[in-house]
Design a protein around this motif. Structure first.
Motif, PDB file in Angstrom:
ATOM      1  N   THR B  35     -24.989 -47.222  22.055  1.00  0.00           N
ATOM      2  CA  THR B  35     -23.842 -47.795  21.362  1.00  0.00           C
ATOM      3  C   THR B  35     -23.839 -47.337  19.910  1.00  0.00           C
ATOM      4  O   THR B  35     -24.848 -47.454  19.230  1.00  0.00           O
ATOM      5  N   VAL B  37     -21.372 -47.325  16.258  1.00  0.00           N
ATOM      6  CA  VAL B  37     -20.169 -47.642  15.490  1.00  0.00           C
ATOM      7  C   VAL B  37     -20.175 -46.750  14.259  1.00  0.00           C
ATOM      8  O   VAL B  37     -21.137 -46.730  13.498  1.00  0.00           O
ATOM      9  N   SER B  60     -20.930 -45.968  24.383  1.00  0.00           N
ATOM     10  CA  SER B  60     -19.831 -46.623  23.682  1.00  0.00           C
ATOM     11  C   SER B  60     -19.845 -46.177  22.225  1.00  0.00           C
ATOM     12  O   SER B  60     -20.844 -46.354  21.529  1.00  0.00           O
ATOM     13  N   GLU B  62     -17.469 -46.571  18.800  1.00  0.00           N
ATOM     14  CA  GLU B  62     -16.290 -47.190  18.191  1.00  0.00           C
ATOM     15  C   GLU B  62     -16.188 -46.708  16.750  1.00  0.00           C
ATOM     16  O   GLU B  62     -17.201 -46.375  16.132  1.00  0.00           O
ATOM     17  N   LEU B  64     -14.391 -47.415  12.772  1.00  0.00           N
ATOM     18  CA  LEU B  64     -13.954 -48.503  11.906  1.00  0.00           C
ATOM     19  C   LEU B  64     -13.587 -47.863  10.565  1.00  0.00           C
ATOM     20  O   LEU B  64     -14.416 -47.182   9.965  1.00  0.00           O
ATOM     21  N   GLN B  80     -16.932 -56.866  11.276  1.00  0.00           N
ATOM     22  CA  GLN B  80     -16.225 -56.104  12.316  1.00  0.00           C
ATOM     23  C   GLN B  80     -17.152 -55.139  13.057  1.00  0.00           C
ATOM     24  O   GLN B  80     -17.047 -54.963  14.264  1.00  0.00           O
ATOM     25  N   GLU B  83     -19.138 -56.909  15.606  1.00  0.00           N
ATOM     26  CA  GLU B  83     -18.271 -57.251  16.731  1.00  0.00           C
ATOM     27  C   GLU B  83     -18.084 -56.037  17.643  1.00  0.00           C
ATOM     28  O   GLU B  83     -18.226 -56.130  18.858  1.00  0.00           O
ATOM     29  N   LYS B  84     -17.791 -54.897  17.018  1.00  0.00           N
ATOM     30  CA  LYS B  84     -17.557 -53.684  17.802  1.00  0.00           C
ATOM     31  C   LYS B  84     -18.811 -53.212  18.526  1.00  0.00           C
ATOM     32  O   LYS B  84     -18.723 -52.564  19.563  1.00  0.00           O
TER      33      LYS B  84
END
Lengths: 450, 254
Positions: B35, B37, B60, B62, B64, B80, B83-84
């Motif tokens: 994962t 971000v 995953s 993500e 931002l 945020q 959360e992501k």
């Protein structure tokens, strides 16, 4: 940091995490702790799992050491009901004088009954007697949806799912265990040295069945013709008639308590390729070429490392790991390949422990299965180590083998799934008693066990 | 969770288009990271980087978007990002920063202040927002990219050097404050790395490419070192730099 928070690691001293530690003293308090836990919860015994099985970052760790009831052993049946927090050391100190021994013992007595169930521990007698859960008759288990007594007859699914599940099916309150009768606290030991791995494995395959206990120590750091040279020690409980001299006066004496301790953590690197190689060499040379019928105490035979408290500190601040796998008899070559790989990649490893297992029990996450198991003790430090072990995972996984969760501290979720094909079944059973997934550990999160 | 080698399963990059950071994350994805971000200023750059990481096997990724010129958004960005990432983050890599042009900055008060906001004030706000998250989580790892330029500032880039010196100093205390909670904090001090940030500039001594720099950093992340020097040789160089008398230091080629 509130005063009930503790930074915890496993025995390998790697990957610390912070958790609230609660210490219930009875079943009611366990129930309350399960209900009140603000997040996840996992039980912990004496912290002898090498990796992150008894840690719960940001959650609650329930120390089972307060669950300490110990009733006398039934002199007729050898059954004993023991609190989950009682250690094997404490249990044998009362059982041996009464003429009973624990049915399965790992390389240390510093394991609680709860931990023995959670890891479904095995010992040198697995090829004859199976693992710990094969000798457990019933368990009082506190789960997030209620506390129940489980036996292999009444709740076979949950009972076997608890075997080797590292606490993910609930908190063990107590368990009834079938002890084995002994005449003396001594083992009659045969020791034999072999010049290489093939000879060691051949001797084990042909001779193990004649003994209740058998194990080999293998030198993983010698290359060439002596690669994997080993010393096999095998034994049986000694009858009274074999004792001599002083031993006859106290035929049933419990193991002596620890005399030495490592007082502090020395710098990492003390145990390096050179010092480990020298240690392995010295150890191999001091072993007799062949010696039969030596009478050893139970402690000397089963728990050589229990003589030194905190021996794990010798590996320094960076810690160490144990890598233990099992492969079927048909894939015995993986043992050879593993030792070759470590040796060619210059990964230092202490004397490895090689052993033959008997059949698997019905536990979907129980580690032992028929075949060969090799346990390696490796200091953290060599930069190539992480990659080499990933390579080993692939070899073991492709051969249909698996790693022991009580030792694991670095397996990937993908490889874990490949190694434990019954994981889906386990997760289904787990859902029935823990639908919210309250029971979780750093290990279960790392491996993605839901 | 981080494993025994400190290999993370989830990573947040603040400054998500940093070439050094992305090169590090690529290597982490090849090990255990699933994962990611990526938080940064440039949406298209982030999307491109995210796709590359997915192609490399990340499950995953993500993105931002935020701007480091506004420290008051730092708390929101951190919230945020968690959360992501699905609630918890094993490693936060802080790679926010700009070099600036010292010749212009010499006479540009707003520009000099803005560089401090981006390189120091915003990261400090974000790290402060991060602190309680990591304590609640009970484990974690923060790695902050500072610079050799902050070890002893030079005429040629002293505004940049001073921002990194401030970030470096803050991180040292931050590390001590998080130690009891099992959160590991490391300072990364790279030398001159050939990236788009340094494009067009003449190579400084001990220059490296992004790949080797990332290799050194990844190795350092798994070590207990409080400072990761890249290349490792700089640790010795810095010792000399610090002890040079000012007269000599100012005569060093820039």
């Amino acid at each position: 940091m509130s005063n009930h928070q503790e930074l915890l690691t496993g025995w390998g001293n790697t990957a610390p995490s912070l958790a609230d530690v609660v210490r219930p003293r009875n079943e009611e308090e366990v129930t309350t702790d399960l209900q009140n836990a603000p997040g996840s919860l996992i039980a912990r015994g004496l912290g002898r799992s090498y990796g992150d099985a008894a840690q719960c970052a940001g959650g609650t760790v329930l120390s089972n050491r307060g669950l300490w009831n110990l009733t006398p052993i039934d002199p007729l049946t050898g059954l004993v009901t023991v609190g989950a927090g009682v250690s094997l050391d404490e249990l044998v100190s009362i059982s041996i004088p009464a003429g009973w021994f624990i049915p399965v013992t790992p390389g240390t007595r510093q394991v609680t009954i709860g931990g023995a169930i959670a890891a479904d521990i095995h010992g040198k007698n697995h090829h004859v007697d199976g693992s710990f859960m094969n000798h457990v008759r019933s368990i009082r288990l506190a789960t997030p949806t209620g506390t129940l007594t489980i036996t292999p007859e009444s709740e076979p699914e949950l009972f076997w799912a608890t075997a080797g599940a590292m606490g993910l099916t609930g908190v063990v309150i107590d368990a009834t265990v079938q002890m084995i009768p002994i005449e003396t606290s001594y083992i009659s030991v045969d020791t034999e040295r072999f010049p290489n791995l093939d000879a060691t494995m051949a001797a084990m395959a042909s001779g193990d069945d004649d003994y209740r206990y058998s194990v080999a120590w293998v030198d993983c750091m010698t290359a060439g013709a002596s690669m994997g040279r080993g010393v096999i020690t095998r034994g049986d409980h000694a009858p009274k008639s074999m004792l001599e001299g002083k031993q006859t006066r106290h035929p049933l004496s419990p193991p002596a308590s620890t005399k030495l301790a490592v007082p502090f953590t020395p710098p990492s690197g003390l145990l390096n390729r050179l010092s480990i190689k020298a240690f392995n060499e010295a150890w191999f040379r001091k072993s007799p070429k062949k010696r039969d019928g030596e009478i050893q105490s139970l402690g000397t035979f089963f728990h050589p490392l229990d003589g030194v408290d905190w021996w794990n500190r010798l590996h320094g601040h960076r810690g160490f790991l144990q890598y233990q796998f099992v492969v079927s008899d048909a894939h015995g070559d993986v043992v050879t390949k593993a030792i070759e790989l470590l040796s060619s990649q210059k990964v230092p490893s202490f004397l490895a422990v090689l052993k033959r297992f008997g059949p698997h029990n019905p536990g979907p996450l129980s580690f032992p299965m028929k075949g060969w198991t090799l346990a390696l003790d490796i200091p953290i430090g060599p930069p190539q180590l992480a990659g080499v072990l990933d390579q080993l995972d692939l070899m073991v996984g492709e051969a249909g083998g698996r790693l022991y969760l009580a030792k694991d501290s670095r397996l990937s979720p993908q490889q874990f799934r490949a190694m434990y094909p019954q994981l889906g079944e386990f997760e289904r059973i787990r859902k029935t008693i823990d639908p919210q997934g309250l029971l979780a550990s750093d290990l279960s999160r790392r491996l993605g066990i839901s | 969770m981080r494993n025994a080698f400190g290999q993370p399963q989830s990573v947040l990059v603040l400054g998500g288009t940093s070439e050094i950071a992305l090169s590090v994350v690529e290597r982490l994805v090849a090990a255990r990271t699933q994962t990611v971000v990526l938080a940064g200023r440039n949406p298209s750059g982030l999307d491109l980087a995210a796709q590359e990481l997915r192609d490399k096997g990340a499950q995953s990724v993500e993105t931002l978007v935020f701007d480091a010129d506004e420290p008051s958004n730092a708390q929101g960005v951190i919230d945020q990002a968690f959360e992501k990432a699905g609630g918890s983050i094993d490693l936060v890599l802080i790679a926010v920063g700009q070099l600036g042009d010292q010749d212009l900055l010499d006479n540009d008060p707003d520009g000099a202040a803005a560089l401090f906001t981006t390189n120091l004030t915003w990261p400090v706000a974000a790290m402060t927002a991060l602190r309680s998250k990591l304590i609640t989580q009970g484990s974690g790892h923060v790695a902050v990219i500072a610079s050799i330029a902050g070890v002893r500032v030079r005429r040629a880039n002293f505004t940049y050097g001073a921002t990194k010196a401030g970030l470096d100093a803050f991180t040292q205390g931050y590390s001590d404050s998080l130690k009891p909670y099992g959160v590991k904090v490391q300072i990364i001090r790279p030398g001159f790395v050939r990236t788009k940030m340094t494009e067009g500039m003449a190579d400084a001594p001990f220059s490296t490419d992004v790949g080797p720099a990332a290799d050194t950093i990844v190795k350092g992340l798994s070590s207990p070192a409080s400072v990761i020097w890249s290349p490792p040789l700089l640790q010795g160089v810095a010792l000399v730099m610090r002890s040079l008398p000012g007269v000599l230091w100012r005569k060093m080629p820039s």
